[in-house]
Design a protein around this motif. Structure first.
Motif, PDB file in Angstrom:
ATOM      1  N   UNK A  82       1.261  -1.279  -0.353  1.00  0.00           N
ATOM      2  CA  UNK A  82       0.007  -0.081   0.258  1.00  0.00           C
ATOM      3  C   UNK A  82       0.534   1.122   0.321  1.00  0.00           C
ATOM      4  N   UNK A  83       1.855   1.378   0.693  1.00  0.00           N
ATOM      5  CA  UNK A  83       2.834   2.661   0.884  1.00  0.00           C
ATOM      6  C   UNK A  83       4.115   2.471  -0.400  1.00  0.00           C
ATOM      7  N   UNK A  84       3.979   0.973  -0.793  1.00  0.00           N
ATOM      8  CA  UNK A  84       4.980   0.834  -2.466  1.00  0.00           C
ATOM      9  C   UNK A  84       3.560   1.775  -4.115  1.00  0.00           C
ATOM     10  N   UNK A  85       2.503   1.197  -3.722  1.00  0.00           N
ATOM     11  CA  UNK A  85       1.649   1.291  -4.545  1.00  0.00           C
ATOM     12  C   UNK A  85      -0.239   1.637  -4.365  1.00  0.00           C
ATOM     13  N   UNK A  86       0.075   3.090  -3.710  1.00  0.00           N
ATOM     14  CA  UNK A  86      -1.124   3.563  -3.325  1.00  0.00           C
ATOM     15  C   UNK A  86      -2.450   3.570  -4.090  1.00  0.00           C
ATOM     16  N   UNK A  87      -1.740   3.829  -5.370  1.00  0.00           N
ATOM     17  CA  UNK A  87      -2.924   4.649  -6.087  1.00  0.00           C
ATOM     18  C   UNK A  87      -3.917   2.583  -6.580  1.00  0.00           C
ATOM     19  N   UNK A  88      -3.204   1.641  -6.105  1.00  0.00           N
ATOM     20  CA  UNK A  88      -3.841   0.533  -6.583  1.00  0.00           C
ATOM     21  C   UNK A  88      -4.497  -0.004  -5.261  1.00  0.00           C
ATOM     22  N   UNK A  89      -3.823  -0.141  -4.169  1.00  0.00           N
ATOM     23  CA  UNK A  89      -4.240  -0.036  -2.741  1.00  0.00           C
ATOM     24  C   UNK A  89      -5.921   0.950  -3.035  1.00  0.00           C
ATOM     25  N   UNK A  90      -5.566   2.408  -3.143  1.00  0.00           N
ATOM     26  CA  UNK A  90      -7.464   2.549  -2.923  1.00  0.00           C
ATOM     27  C   UNK A  90      -7.916   2.256  -3.990  1.00  0.00           C
ATOM     28  N   UNK A  91      -7.562   1.346  -4.786  1.00  0.00           N
ATOM     29  CA  UNK A  91      -8.246   1.791  -5.748  1.00  0.00           C
ATOM     30  C   UNK A  91      -9.249  -0.161  -5.868  1.00  0.00           C
ATOM     31  N   UNK A  92      -8.647  -0.914  -5.020  1.00  0.00           N
ATOM     32  CA  UNK A  92      -9.334  -2.109  -4.886  1.00  0.00           C
ATOM     33  C   UNK A  92      -9.915  -1.669  -3.376  1.00  0.00           C
ATOM     34  N   UNK A  93      -9.532  -1.080  -2.223  1.00  0.00           N
ATOM     35  CA  UNK A  93     -10.516  -1.075  -1.469  1.00  0.00           C
ATOM     36  C   UNK A  93     -10.930  -0.176  -1.383  1.00  0.00           C
ATOM     37  N   UNK A  94     -10.966   1.427  -1.867  1.00  0.00           N
ATOM     38  CA  UNK A  94     -12.198   2.523  -1.919  1.00  0.00           C
ATOM     39  C   UNK A  94     -12.602   1.303  -3.116  1.00  0.00           C
ATOM     40  N   UNK A  95     -12.756   2.044  -4.374  1.00  0.00           N
ATOM     41  CA  UNK A  95     -13.672   1.817  -5.548  1.00  0.00           C
ATOM     42  C   UNK A  95     -14.275   0.394  -4.991  1.00  0.00           C
ATOM     43  N   UNK A  96     -13.568  -0.401  -5.021  1.00  0.00           N
ATOM     44  CA  UNK A  96     -14.182  -1.688  -4.394  1.00  0.00           C
ATOM     45  C   UNK A  96     -15.245  -1.781  -3.736  1.00  0.00           C
ATOM     46  N   UNK A  97     -15.454  -1.052  -2.407  1.00  0.00           N
ATOM     47  CA  UNK A  97     -16.515  -1.236  -1.515  1.00  0.00           C
ATOM     48  C   UNK A  97     -17.333  -0.398  -1.678  1.00  0.00           C
ATOM     49  N   UNK A  98     -17.128   0.714  -3.026  1.00  0.00           N
ATOM     50  CA  UNK A  98     -18.356   1.352  -3.458  1.00  0.00           C
ATOM     51  C   UNK A  98     -18.896   0.573  -4.559  1.00  0.00           C
ATOM     52  N   UNK A  99     -18.388  -0.177  -5.612  1.00  0.00           N
ATOM     53  CA  UNK A  99     -18.853  -0.822  -6.342  1.00  0.00           C
ATOM     54  C   UNK A  99     -20.362  -1.821  -5.708  1.00  0.00           C
ATOM     55  N   UNK A 100     -19.076  -2.363  -4.315  1.00  0.00           N
ATOM     56  CA  UNK A 100     -20.245  -3.198  -3.990  1.00  0.00           C
ATOM     57  C   UNK A 100     -20.886  -2.880  -3.435  1.00  0.00           C
ATOM     58  N   UNK A 101     -20.816  -2.177  -2.305  1.00  0.00           N
ATOM     59  CA  UNK A 101     -22.059  -0.882  -1.803  1.00  0.00           C
ATOM     60  C   UNK A 101     -23.443  -0.884  -2.688  1.00  0.00           C
ATOM     61  N   UNK A 102     -22.968   0.138  -4.044  1.00  0.00           N
ATOM     62  CA  UNK A 102     -24.336   0.197  -4.809  1.00  0.00           C
ATOM     63  C   UNK A 102     -24.897  -0.955  -5.091  1.00  0.00           C
TER      64      UNK A 102
END
Ligand SMILES: NC(=O)c1ccc[n+]([C@@H]2O[C@H](COP(=O)([O-])OP(=O)(O)OC[C@H]3O[C@@H](n4cnc5c(N)ncnc54)[C@H](O)[C@@H]3O)[C@@H](O)[C@H]2O)c1
Length: 313
Positions: A82-102
């Motif tokens: 997550x430190x090395x690639x914060x974009x990927x971390x955010x994509x999976x963890x944040x965009x992922x949960x929003x997609x699921x919640x929708x």
């Protein structure tokens, strides 16, 4: 159709959860892209949707399964990554949960049960053990995206009435764990002790963690199904174990006579981490049942078998 979808169900905690849900008579479907999970962790009979939680296909899975409950465990959970690639971390963890919640709101899911972290979310603790009111000061993108996910769950409840329970897990160990999770040190030490390789302790080994057996965690998550309110629960043991103590217990269990060997400390690694479980005890009737020695013995059996199988092929 299934009562429950488990995202990340082919992973360490997810597959242990699936086994227990099936035992309790629930019908379960799994959504997992198998990036770190393994199909072999699941019973043959389970419906596995090999789907990335960020993808548009998520909605189709919900339209097929029409679940009443969603357990959301899929995540990018490697703190260093997550430190090395914060974009990927955010994509999976944040965009992922929003997609699921929708999808969950569109298909009338009643409740979402989410695995957050009781380590990275609090950062370097101000008092010990931390309760749920401890300030959240995440020091890694992983901790930030878990905290952000919690905020989205609260937003979906306030705005759409989608219920949630958040479980902030300490350091989980047990059968099927890999070296990646927050208690990855247990898998790493057993892999090395069993193979006869050096198990290296980072730094002086005085850093402490709160180790919880996976079977206890699964019991806590399932209690969320019947809990009527939306709430946040720490799931820990309120007991600190140093990495050196952990190594010694594991060495004894494995029958190894390996000396303690120390390597360089990991920069940015938390020094002490330990959380209460008073709230879970009071409101859910949950408390940890498996002490660390017993839990590590059960875990040893799994790792020993894994190595025997690998050696025989
Ligand atoms: N293991 C711990 O000590 C610990 C501590 C605190 C919180 N947690 C949380 O518990 C959850 C489960 O962790 P685990 O230790 O079982 O890890 P794991 O890696 O074994 O399981 C994660 C699962 O999610 C799947 N996955 C990852 N990205 C995905 C994506 N984009 N789409 C679909 N599936 C995806 C993986 O294939 C894997 O099966 C995570 O949310 C983690 O943050 C774990």
């Amino acid at each position: 159709m299934a009562d429950i979808i488990v995202t990340g169900g082919a992973g360490f905690i997810g597959s242990n959860l699936v086994d227990k849900l099936l035992d309790e008579g629930y019908s379960v479907a799994v959504m997992d892209d198998l990036s770190t999970g393994n199909k072999a962790n699941l019973p043959e009979s389970i419906r596995l949707h090999r789907v990335d939680i960020r993808s548009a296909v998520v909605r189709r899975v919900f339209s097929i399964e029409k679940p009443k409950y969603l357990f959301h465990l899929a995540a990018q959970l490697n703190v260093r990554k997550s430190v090395a690639d914060p974009v990927f971390d955010c994509d999976v963890n944040v965009m992922g949960i929003i997609n699921l919640l929708e999808a969950a709101r569109e298909y009338d899911v009643e409740k979402v049960i989410f695995t957050s972290t009781g380590g990275a979310i609090y950062g370097e603790q101000e008092y010990f053990p931390a309760d749920e009111k401890h300030p959240t000061n995440p020091e890694s993108p992983y901790g930030i995206t878990k905290l952000t996910s919690e905020k989205y769950l609260q937003f979906y409840y306030r705005t759409h009435g989608l219920k949630y329970n958040i479980f902030r897990l300490a350091n989980i160990y047990g059968p099927r764990q890999s070296t990646v999770g927050e208690a990855g040190v247990v898998a790493a030490f057993y892999d090395r002790l069993i193979a006869g390789d050096d198990a290296i302790i980072n730094g002086e080994g005085n850093q402490t963690r709160d180790f919880v057996y996976v079977g206890d965690v699964v019991d806590a998550l399932i209690k969320g199904l019947k809990y009527p309110d939306c709430d946040i629960f720490n799931i820990g043991t309120a007991t600190e174990t140093t990495v050196v103590e952990l190594f010694r217990i594991m060495r004894d269990i494995s029958g190894s006579d390996q000396e303690e060997k120390f390597g360089p400390g990991k920069p940015g690694e938390q020094i002490r981490s330990v959380i209460t479980y008073d709230k879970a005890k009071e409101k859910l009737g949950w408390e940890p049942r498996v002490d660390i020695k017993t839990g590590l013995e059960k875990t040893y059996e799994y790792f020993k078998r894994k190595h025997e199988i690998a050696a025989s092929v």
